[in-house]
Enzyme design. Structure first.
Site, mmCIF file in Angstrom:
data_model
loop_
_atom_site.group_PDB
_atom_site.id
_atom_site.type_symbol
_atom_site.label_atom_id
_atom_site.label_comp_id
_atom_site.label_asym_id
_atom_site.label_seq_id
_atom_site.Cartn_x
_atom_site.Cartn_y
_atom_site.Cartn_z
ATOM 1 C CG HIS A 31 42.289 34.075 34.635
ATOM 2 N ND1 HIS A 31 41.726 33.386 35.676
ATOM 3 C CD2 HIS A 31 42.735 35.243 35.164
ATOM 4 C CE1 HIS A 31 41.798 34.111 36.787
ATOM 5 N NE2 HIS A 31 42.414 35.245 36.502
ATOM 6 C CB THR A 32 45.744 30.915 29.173
ATOM 7 O OG1 THR A 32 46.953 31.211 29.875
ATOM 8 C CG2 THR A 32 45.280 32.153 28.452
ATOM 9 C CB SER A 73 52.880 31.002 43.402
ATOM 10 O OG SER A 73 51.922 31.120 42.419
ATOM 11 C CB SER A 74 53.293 32.101 49.434
ATOM 12 O OG SER A 74 51.901 32.209 49.614
ATOM 13 C CG ASP A 122 50.324 29.357 40.367
ATOM 14 O OD1 ASP A 122 50.460 29.986 39.299
ATOM 15 O OD2 ASP A 122 49.381 29.544 41.143
#
Ligand code: GLA
Length: 395
Positions: free
Chosen positions: A34-35, A125-126, A171
């Site tokens: 969450h950065t 992260s599909s 991602d």
């Protein structure tokens, strides 16, 4: 089975032409959670699960997409993509085509056959793998050069503006820039990056809790707004700041009075997590693996207590991992509210880890976990017919 030859044969029987194949991987984040949307630092790695796209051109401006995973075929016109968002899987590839055209790439119509082995809905992260493999395939078909950072940004734009998910850049970026054997330290403001080699004999072991709590998406957006609120409030006394990236823990403490308790805690997570991401990268580079455990444990604690994006299943999975032999560090990974944990495990202990964790997690929660032992893999690339599929062992 040779994955690429298999895919080419399936493409041929569906579309009756030869094709090219492109591959893009899923990812796991070692630290820096969450950065990314706070202009901060992340340390993900591409993993051995991938999405594969076989493609051949058409004479018209139509895209015909077949997804093997969903066993569904979709047709769309490149000239009216905007009207095609449906809330289904096809939004990702169509969104990428839309973003590429918006950026000035004139695309040709094409037939695509899409197949993926990134576990769906597990936080690996599909969707980025699907976006990037499609973008890589469409650009390559028209002989456009692949600029990895630009492709990552356009895939993020597709997800933000076409699919409607407010994700950061992590991602798509690691999916494009990943390198075998390495994690990737990314400065999400400048988009500068460096590859960070994983010490020899250390494996990435990903434990899937097999739960995904629905509140995840809405809470993700709430966290983003809380961070923005923090920046707005803090800029009253720290006028130069643009994002939480710009403040230190001391700045935060000195201005705590400007923030309500919730926003203060959210900010404290982001500011401290940025420092931890840099520290973990440095520890890996210097071979100081003993530093990983406390840094990853503190990351998990901060995500659980300050950022509040963990859940009981993730906490159980991390607690159990910390009790196993050969574990250099463990924490939740990705957006949270379910999904997976990342564990850095000595290769010599990984079989035992896998067995003990499977048993212990099932006994504690009633869910049979999936556990994947991976090496950091290469980012998006053209897949040659001789290439074999991904290598991930699991329980
Ligand atoms: C999701 C988003 C990323 C990132 C992580 C949290 O995976 O897609 O951009 O924000 O959550 O680190």
């Amino acid at each position: 089975m040779n994955q690429v030859r298999d895919l080419l044969a399936k493409f041929d029987s569906r579309y009756r032409t030869a094709a090219m194949v492109y591959r893009a991987p899923g990812r796991v984040n070692l630290i820096g959670e969450h950065t990314d949307y706070n202009d901060g630092f992340v340390l993900p790695a591409a993993i051995g699960f991938s999405c594969w796209v076989a493609i051949a051109g058409r004479r018209d401006r139509k895209l015909v997409l077949y997804s093997e995973n969903f066993d569904e075929s979709i047709e769309a016109d490149l000239d009216s993509l905007r009207t095609r968002a449906t809330g289904k899987w096809a939004d990702y590839p169509l969104g990428v085509a839309w973003a590429l055209e918006q950026a000035g790439f004139r695309l040709r119509g094409a037939n695509l056959y899409i197949q993926g082995d990134v576990p769906l809905g597990a936080g690996l992260s599909s969707s980025a793998a699907l976006e990037v493999s499609t973008g890589f395939a469409l650009l390559s078909l028209d002989h456009y050069p692949i600029e990895s950072t630009k492709l990552a940004l356009l895939c993020q734009k597709a997800e933000n503006e076409f699919v409607g998910a407010r994700c950061g850049i992590m991602d798509q970026f690691v999916c494009c820039h990943g390198r075998a054997g390495n994690a990737l330290l990314v400065d999400c403001r400048s988009l500068e990056f460096r590859h960070v080699r994983l010490p020899l004999g250390v494996q990435l072991v990903i434990c899937n809790t097999m739960v995904q709590h629905k509140i995840g998406t809405s809470e993700y957006n709430v966290r983003r707004s809380e961070c923005e609120e923090g920046v707005r409030a803090l800029s009253k006394t720290l006028p130069g700041i643009r994002a939480l990236r710009d403040i230190s823990l001391a700045d935060l403490e000195n201005n705590r009075g400007l923030l309500n308790e919730t926003v203060y805690k959210r900010c404290r997570h982001v500011v401290s997590e940025n420092a931890r991401a840099l520290d973990v990268a440095q520890a890996l580079e210097n071979g100081k693996t003993e530093l990983l455990r406390p840094l990853m444990a503190e990351s998990h604690r901060s995500l659980r207590e300050d950022y509040r994006v963990s859940c009981p299943e993730l906490d159980v999975m991390v607690d159990l991992a910390m009790k196993q032999a050969g574990v250099l560090g463990a924490r939740m990974t990705g957006g949270g509210f379910g999904g997976c944990t990342i564990n850095l495990v000595n290769a010599a202990d990984s079989d035992k880890f896998l067995r003990c964790m499977t048993e212990a997690y099932e006994a504690a929660t009633g869910h049979y976990p999936q556990i994947y032992v991976c090496e950091p893999s290469q980012g998006a690339e053209k897949a040659e017919p001789g290439a074999f599929g991904t290598k991930v062992s699991s329980n």
